[in-house]
Motif scaffolding. Structure first.
Motif, PDB file in Angstrom:
ATOM      1  N   LEU A   1       8.668  -6.903  -8.066  1.00 41.49           N
ATOM      2  CA  LEU A   1       9.547  -6.930  -9.232  1.00 41.49           C
ATOM      3  C   LEU A   1       9.940  -8.348  -9.608  1.00 41.49           C
ATOM      4  O   LEU A   1      10.024  -8.678 -10.799  1.00 41.49           O
ATOM      5  CB  LEU A   1      10.798  -6.085  -8.976  1.00 41.49           C
ATOM      6  N   ALA A   2      10.171  -9.196  -8.638  1.00 40.26           N
ATOM      7  CA  ALA A   2      10.555 -10.582  -8.929  1.00 40.26           C
ATOM      8  C   ALA A   2       9.505 -11.266  -9.793  1.00 40.26           C
ATOM      9  O   ALA A   2       9.834 -11.976 -10.761  1.00 40.26           O
ATOM     10  CB  ALA A   2      10.778 -11.350  -7.632  1.00 40.26           C
ATOM     11  N   VAL A   3       8.236 -11.058  -9.465  1.00 36.98           N
ATOM     12  CA  VAL A   3       7.153 -11.651 -10.252  1.00 36.98           C
ATOM     13  C   VAL A   3       7.133 -11.070 -11.660  1.00 36.98           C
ATOM     14  O   VAL A   3       6.975 -11.804 -12.649  1.00 36.98           O
ATOM     15  CB  VAL A   3       5.799 -11.443  -9.550  1.00 36.98           C
ATOM     16  N   ARG A   4       7.308  -9.778 -11.780  1.00 34.49           N
ATOM     17  CA  ARG A   4       7.343  -9.148 -13.106  1.00 34.49           C
ATOM     18  C   ARG A   4       8.492  -9.711 -13.942  1.00 34.49           C
ATOM     19  O   ARG A   4       8.324  -9.995 -15.135  1.00 34.49           O
ATOM     20  CB  ARG A   4       7.502  -7.634 -12.966  1.00 34.49           C
ATOM     21  N   PHE A   5       9.657  -9.855 -13.315  1.00 32.60           N
ATOM     22  CA  PHE A   5      10.810 -10.381 -14.048  1.00 32.60           C
ATOM     23  C   PHE A   5      10.562 -11.827 -14.482  1.00 32.60           C
ATOM     24  O   PHE A   5      10.913 -12.220 -15.596  1.00 32.60           O
ATOM     25  CB  PHE A   5      12.063 -10.309 -13.179  1.00 32.60           C
ATOM     26  N   ALA A   6       9.959 -12.621 -13.618  1.00 31.19           N
ATOM     27  CA  ALA A   6       9.664 -14.013 -13.961  1.00 31.19           C
ATOM     28  C   ALA A   6       8.652 -14.091 -15.099  1.00 31.19           C
ATOM     29  O   ALA A   6       8.797 -14.915 -16.014  1.00 31.19           O
ATOM     30  CB  ALA A   6       9.150 -14.755 -12.733  1.00 31.19           C
ATOM     31  N   ARG A   7       7.638 -13.247 -15.063  1.00 31.95           N
ATOM     32  CA  ARG A   7       6.649 -13.235 -16.139  1.00 31.95           C
ATOM     33  C   ARG A   7       7.267 -12.793 -17.464  1.00 31.95           C
ATOM     34  O   ARG A   7       6.780 -13.163 -18.537  1.00 31.95           O
ATOM     35  CB  ARG A   7       5.483 -12.305 -15.770  1.00 31.95           C
ATOM     36  N   ALA A   8       8.355 -12.021 -17.383  1.00 29.11           N
ATOM     37  CA  ALA A   8       9.041 -11.567 -18.591  1.00 29.11           C
ATOM     38  C   ALA A   8      10.003 -12.621 -19.145  1.00 29.11           C
ATOM     39  O   ALA A   8      10.612 -12.399 -20.194  1.00 29.11           O
ATOM     40  CB  ALA A   8       9.802 -10.280 -18.306  1.00 29.11           C
TER      41      ALA A   8
ATOM     42  N   ALA B   1       0.834  -1.204   0.000  1.00 29.79           N
ATOM     43  CA  ALA B   1       0.000   0.000   0.000  1.00 29.79           C
ATOM     44  C   ALA B   1       0.866   1.250   0.000  1.00 29.79           C
ATOM     45  O   ALA B   1       0.579   2.229  -0.702  1.00 29.79           O
ATOM     46  CB  ALA B   1      -0.930  -0.003   1.209  1.00 29.79           C
ATOM     47  N   LEU B   2       1.943   1.226   0.757  1.00 32.32           N
ATOM     48  CA  LEU B   2       2.852   2.370   0.809  1.00 32.32           C
ATOM     49  C   LEU B   2       3.540   2.592  -0.531  1.00 32.32           C
ATOM     50  O   LEU B   2       3.813   3.729  -0.926  1.00 32.32           O
ATOM     51  CB  LEU B   2       3.893   2.143   1.901  1.00 32.32           C
ATOM     52  N   MET B   3       3.797   1.497  -1.255  1.00 28.21           N
ATOM     53  CA  MET B   3       4.571   1.551  -2.493  1.00 28.21           C
ATOM     54  C   MET B   3       3.701   1.519  -3.746  1.00 28.21           C
ATOM     55  O   MET B   3       4.203   1.267  -4.844  1.00 28.21           O
ATOM     56  CB  MET B   3       5.547   0.377  -2.522  1.00 28.21           C
ATOM     57  N   GLN B   4       2.414   1.806  -3.622  1.00 29.10           N
ATOM     58  CA  GLN B   4       1.527   1.647  -4.768  1.00 29.10           C
ATOM     59  C   GLN B   4       1.860   2.603  -5.922  1.00 29.10           C
ATOM     60  O   GLN B   4       1.524   2.339  -7.076  1.00 29.10           O
ATOM     61  CB  GLN B   4       0.076   1.831  -4.341  1.00 29.10           C
ATOM     62  N   ASP B   5       2.542   3.704  -5.621  1.00 29.96           N
ATOM     63  CA  ASP B   5       2.929   4.636  -6.681  1.00 29.96           C
ATOM     64  C   ASP B   5       4.391   4.494  -7.081  1.00 29.96           C
ATOM     65  O   ASP B   5       4.917   5.339  -7.823  1.00 29.96           O
ATOM     66  CB  ASP B   5       2.668   6.078  -6.220  1.00 29.96           C
ATOM     67  N   ALA B   6       5.044   3.464  -6.610  1.00 33.29           N
ATOM     68  CA  ALA B   6       6.459   3.252  -6.944  1.00 33.29           C
ATOM     69  C   ALA B   6       6.609   2.962  -8.440  1.00 33.29           C
ATOM     70  O   ALA B   6       5.719   2.361  -9.057  1.00 33.29           O
ATOM     71  CB  ALA B   6       7.027   2.100  -6.133  1.00 33.29           C
ATOM     72  N   PRO B   7       7.722   3.369  -9.051  1.00 31.05           N
ATOM     73  CA  PRO B   7       7.891   3.226 -10.506  1.00 31.05           C
ATOM     74  C   PRO B   7       8.324   1.820 -10.935  1.00 31.05           C
ATOM     75  O   PRO B   7       9.357   1.627 -11.569  1.00 31.05           O
ATOM     76  CB  PRO B   7       8.973   4.264 -10.817  1.00 31.05           C
ATOM     77  N   TYR B   8       7.504   0.824 -10.597  1.00 30.66           N
ATOM     78  CA  TYR B   8       7.865  -0.551 -10.925  1.00 30.66           C
ATOM     79  C   TYR B   8       8.015  -0.765 -12.431  1.00 30.66           C
ATOM     80  O   TYR B   8       8.900  -1.503 -12.876  1.00 30.66           O
ATOM     81  CB  TYR B   8       6.820  -1.521 -10.367  1.00 30.66           C
ATOM     82  N   ASP B   9       7.148  -0.124 -13.216  1.00 31.03           N
ATOM     83  CA  ASP B   9       7.252  -0.267 -14.674  1.00 31.03           C
ATOM     84  C   ASP B   9       8.614   0.209 -15.174  1.00 31.03           C
ATOM     85  O   ASP B   9       9.189  -0.383 -16.096  1.00 31.03           O
ATOM     86  CB  ASP B   9       6.153   0.533 -15.374  1.00 31.03           C
ATOM     87  N   GLU B  10       9.126   1.263 -14.558  1.00 27.22           N
ATOM     88  CA  GLU B  10      10.402   1.811 -15.003  1.00 27.22           C
ATOM     89  C   GLU B  10      11.576   0.925 -14.597  1.00 27.22           C
ATOM     90  O   GLU B  10      12.539   0.780 -15.347  1.00 27.22           O
ATOM     91  CB  GLU B  10      10.573   3.228 -14.451  1.00 27.22           C
ATOM     92  N   TRP B  11      11.508   0.318 -13.415  1.00 25.86           N
ATOM     93  CA  TRP B  11      12.559  -0.637 -13.041  1.00 25.86           C
ATOM     94  C   TRP B  11      12.553  -1.834 -13.992  1.00 25.86           C
ATOM     95  O   TRP B  11      13.602  -2.307 -14.418  1.00 25.86           O
ATOM     96  CB  TRP B  11      12.355  -1.121 -11.610  1.00 25.86           C
ATOM     97  N   GLU B  12      11.354  -2.314 -14.318  1.00 24.55           N
ATOM     98  CA  GLU B  12      11.256  -3.448 -15.238  1.00 24.55           C
ATOM     99  C   GLU B  12      11.812  -3.072 -16.606  1.00 24.55           C
ATOM    100  O   GLU B  12      12.555  -3.847 -17.230  1.00 24.55           O
ATOM    101  CB  GLU B  12       9.799  -3.895 -15.356  1.00 24.55           C
TER     102      GLU B  12
END
Length: 244
Positions: A45-52, A12-23
């Motif tokens: 991020l780990a899940v995003r990287f695995a899905r990629a 909840a605290l990190m909901q606006d974090a730039p995860y798309d940009e790290w990916e």
């Protein structure tokens, strides 16, 4: 920092974090292969990287964070081995083509020796010519964006007040967080967290990377290809393991 209670409100605290940009940053530098996500937290991020298509292993110091990461991996139908480990003392995690420490996790190390030890630990678990990618808060951000500031958010289920004060060391900050979490009966539970972060100059990080055996290939800022300026807020490092 165990993050025991904090793990439940972290997303909840990190909901606006730039995860798309790290990916996007990772995929710009690396297309596929084995990847160690250090300080993986709740696994966003780990899940995003695995899905990629990356073969991801995650480590974190908090078992509570890792429990949430396991739930996310299962919900997203990806396999991510997850281990409770200290980034300064990686142990028997295998060898990897890429290692990352994103989301300024490295800034939780408060001494020069801790950073040096982490760099050496990462070096030991990378394959020859493997890449090490990480980001840190800049000195400018610590001293001019965080310090003496108050941040707040008043949502229905989770609200917080976040105050930032000078830390014990030079270029460090104490994050004092107070959370109000709505319970099933509609009442709110309060709990407090104190988090310490410290940063160093890009020159220092580069020096310590070289001491560990890395070749520093790029130092950039704020998800761009530009070199850091005096007012850059997030500094990115790309280093390659050189054969000894």
């Amino acid at each position: 920092m165990s993050y025991s209670r904090f793990a439940t409100v972290y997303d909840a605290l990190m909901q606006d974090a730039p995860y798309d940009e790290w990916e996007a940053y990772l995929q710009k530098e690396v297309k596929a292969g084995s990847l160690l996500d250090i300080g993986c937290g709740t696994g966003e991020l780990a899940v995003r990287f695995a899905r990629a298509g990356f073969h991801v292993t995650g480590i974190d110091l908090s078992e509570d964070m890792l429990a949430i990461a396991r739930e996310k991996a299962e919900a997203n139908h990806v396999t991510i081995p997850l281990f409770k480990q200290d980034m300064r003392e990686l142990d028997s995690v295998g060898t990897f083509e890429t290692a990352v420490i994103f989301c300024d996790s490295l800034n939780y190390l408060e001494t020069e020796e801790d950073v040096k030890q982490t760099f050496q630990s990462v070096f030991n678990y990378l394959k020859d010519d493997g890449l090490f990618l990480f980001d840190v808060h800049s000195v400018y951000k610590i001293n001019h964006v965080f310090l003496e500031q108050t941040f707040a958010d008043a949502a229905e289920e989770i609200s917080f007040i976040w105050n930032a004060f000078p830390g014990e060391h030079a270029d460090s900050v104490e994050h004092e967080l107070t959370f109000f979490v709505q319970l099933e009966n509609g009442q709110y539970e309060r709990f407090d967290e104190l988090h310490s972060q410290r940063t160093f100059t890009p020159e220092k990080y580069a020096e310590w990377l070289k001491e560990a055996g890395f070749n520093v290939e790029a130092i950039t800022a704020d998800f761009t290809n530009d070199s850091p300026s005096t007012q850059s807020e997030r500094i990115f490092f790309k280093a390659k393991k050189s054969s000894r």
